[in-house]
Design a protein around this motif. Structure first.
Motif, mmCIF file in Angstrom:
data_model
loop_
_atom_site.group_PDB
_atom_site.id
_atom_site.type_symbol
_atom_site.label_atom_id
_atom_site.label_comp_id
_atom_site.label_asym_id
_atom_site.label_seq_id
_atom_site.Cartn_x
_atom_site.Cartn_y
_atom_site.Cartn_z
ATOM 1 N N ILE A 57 -36.222 -51.793 -80.666
ATOM 2 C CA ILE A 57 -37.866 -51.523 -80.915
ATOM 3 C C ILE A 57 -38.689 -51.385 -80.696
ATOM 4 N N LYS A 58 -38.206 -50.993 -79.203
ATOM 5 C CA LYS A 58 -38.604 -51.451 -77.697
ATOM 6 C C LYS A 58 -38.176 -50.293 -76.307
ATOM 7 N N ILE A 59 -38.685 -49.783 -75.544
ATOM 8 C CA ILE A 59 -38.283 -48.908 -74.875
ATOM 9 C C ILE A 59 -38.810 -49.150 -73.982
ATOM 10 N N LEU A 60 -38.030 -49.872 -72.587
ATOM 11 C CA LEU A 60 -39.557 -50.390 -71.787
ATOM 12 C C LEU A 60 -38.924 -49.796 -70.613
ATOM 13 N N HIS A 61 -38.430 -48.690 -70.115
ATOM 14 C CA HIS A 61 -38.050 -47.772 -68.863
ATOM 15 C C HIS A 61 -37.823 -46.139 -69.230
#
Length: 583
Positions: A57-61
């Motif tokens: 649901i989310k890629i931070l890097h």
């Protein structure tokens, strides 16, 4: 509930990892145990697997980011699930150069990368860099890292992708292709070893081949970018040029001030002024590695290292290949005996070799390329121009640096004719090889940081990744004979147990020594693992180990490298595994 994906601690000493690439995109469904991303540690590349089944649901890097171990790099959860994420993802990016005298890291704000002033085009950081490196190839990125290791504040300017020609368009891509050729040759020879395949039919998927090559290159370029980031090197994207007042501009817009400048702009393919050379059917070594179709007939203009390696590749892929070389032998810079054996191997692989041949003109006709030489005409679908490379001097257009035959003149410290400016790698033309550039970059950086170091390029090995491989270091027989009273030792791989067991008995090791003192003057290998074996020879020669001492070193058995020891012993007439010479 969302599950955090963390940077794993893959070893007691690991403190951070570089994200090489994400194998999944946001919104992708992921099964437990399925690889999510690939990371680079200080020891190895590894895949990070999903700990639960869910949706990414989310890629931070992103790719290239250097992240501390145990830090969150993304989230898995239910499709459409929202997760509270800090406004700024924390990226660990500190190096030894960023440590204070007390050993504590300075605040991030104090070490933040310089930000340009709006509208001025000048770096907002009032303190100039200790070193600015122009060019992110083998010489450049190594110089930047070395300067940082020595405590410098360092910037690097790169107009394309870090890694340079070697990584992006040369050494690494060609070796990826040559591995394919090796696999194909193994298939052809399987029956000779009693491995009877139900079918040896295969097809070549050039789209997949190019994709694999690009994947390998991307992994390594991301690794280099991560190394630079881990050492706190500020990277500027654009064309770097040195002004007359010794500042560096980026794309002519932003100006960087530095105490010292290292030029590492590399080289570009050499071209010759022949009618028709501008045809779109004529490719350079930069372009042919992205070719998506296999030419029925490929003409290669130039029988040097690049030409011979790519001849090997495209012949294995199924092309008819013709090499056109103006000199009277292939690989004219190598030992003459090696050149002769390369010609024999090429003939065995049905590669046509035209040496002592002058190119006169090219012309397109009905979608084909007509190639006129002083020995007649031939027709090809594509031609590869591989007559060498020339220094890329774009960075010094406004400087009056002393040049020698189109390359920047430097001394053993990599100093140019202008104080405070150094040049390493292909730009100085001393040795246009990536591994030589690595060392020149280190020496240039050390001296830019106030050290007193010199580079010794007398024992730089040269490698040619044909099948079999070639490795050379030191003087050729011709050059050695002109200066010394020499003795020559030879040992055939046809008498080497490991080579015969591997079905790789072609080739030999040739050792040239000074008869008076036993100094090893040159080593030339054509055979299995030659590019690996030559490093032993180069190491021993650089340490001034004599042939008498080498002949006493115990080598593992059975190994290819025993052939080197036997050749050294033969130069002293002490070789055990060679028939007694007739009196």
């Amino acid at each position: 509930m969302a599950t955090a994906i963390i940077m794993p601690k893959a070893g007691m000493a690991m403190e951070e990892g570089t994200i090489v690439k994400w194998l999944k995109a946001e919104g992708d469904k992921v099964e437990q145990g399925e690889p999510l991303l690939e990371i680079l540690t200080d020891k190895v590349n590894m895949e990070v697997e999903a700990q639960v089944t869910g949706t990414l649901i989310k890629i931070l890097h992103q790719e290239g980011d250097v992240v501390s171990v145990t830090k969150t790099i993304g989230y898995l959860g239910a499709a459409g699930e929202k997760v509270d994420i800090p406004e700024k993802a924390e990226v660990q990016n500190k190096s030894e150069a960023q440590l204070t005298a007390k050993g504590k890291a300075e605040p991030d704000e104090a070490k933040a990368a310089p930000v340009p002033h709006e509208g001025t085009g000048v770096s907002a950081d009032s303190e100039p860099y200790d070193v600015v490196v122009i060019g992110g190839g083998p010489a450049g990125y190594v110089a930047a890292i070395k300067a940082s290791q020595l405590g410098g504040k360092v910037a690097l300017v790169e107009k394309d992708i870090v890694g340079g020609t070697c990584l992006n368009r040369g050494c690494i891509p060609t070796k990826t292709y040559l591995k394919n050729a090796e696999i194909l040759e193994t298939i052809h020879h399987a029956a000779q070893r009693g491995i009877l395949l139900s079918s040896t039919d295969y097809t070549i998927d050039m789209d997949k081949i190019v994709a694999v090559k690009n994947d390998v290159v991307k992994t390594l370029t991301n690794g280099v970018a991560g190394l630079l980031r881990s050492y706190g090197v500020k990277t500027y994207k654009g064309v770097g040029k040195v002004t007359k007042d010794k500042k560096v501009t980026v794309d002519g817009k932003e100006t960087i001030e530095a105490r010292k400048i290292i030029l590492a702009g590399g080289s570009k393919p050499s071209r010759i002024k022949i009618p028709g050379m501008e045809s779109s059917l004529v490719l350079t070594s930069d372009e042919i590695l992205d070719l998506k179709e296999i030419p029925e007939h490929l003409a290669i203009i130039g029988g040097g290292v690049i030409g011979i390696e790519l001849a090997t590749v495209f012949r294995a892929y199924g092309s008819q290949v013709t090499i056109i070389e103006m000199e009277n032998r292939l690989a004219p810079m190598m030992d003459q005996e090696i050149s002769g054996e390369l010609a024999r191997v090429a003939e065995e692989k049905h590669i046509k070799v035209m040496t002592g041949t002058k190119l006169e003109k090219l012309q397109e006709k009905n979608g084909k390329l007509l190639i006129n030489t002083d020995k007649g005409e031939l027709q090809a679908d594509k031609a590869l121009l591989s007559i060498g490379r020339v220094a890329d001097l774009e960075a010094i257009e406004d400087l009056d640096l002393e040049l020698v035959r189109g390359k920047i003149k430097v001394n053993d410290k990599m100093e140019t004719s202008m104080e405070g400016i150094y040049a390493a790698g292909d730009m100085n033309g001393k040795w246009m090889l990536a591994h030589a550039a690595f060392k020149m970059g280190e020496v240039a950086a050390a001296n830019a940081m106030g050290k007193e170091e010199k580079v010794n390029l007398a024992y730089v090995p040269s490698c040619l990744y044909t099948m079999p491989e070639v490795g050379s270091v030191g003087l050729t027989e011709e050059a050695a004979r002109a200066k010394y009273d020499i003795a020559i030792g030879r040992f055939s791989f046809g008498a080497n147990g490991r080579a015969l067991a591997s079905g790789e008995g072609a080739g030999f090791v040739k050792v040239i020594i000074d008869r008076k003192y036993g100094e090893i003057l040159g080593v030339h290998i054509l055979g299995p693992a030659a590019a690996e074996m030559i490093n032993e020879a180069a190491s021993l020669m650089s340490m001034e180990i004599t042939a008498h001492e080498v002949s006493e070193i115990i080598h593992g058995h059975p190994t290819f490298s025993e052939a080197f020891m036997e050749a050294v012993a033969d130069s002293l007439k002490k070789c055990i595994h060679k028939l007694r010479p007739s009196s």
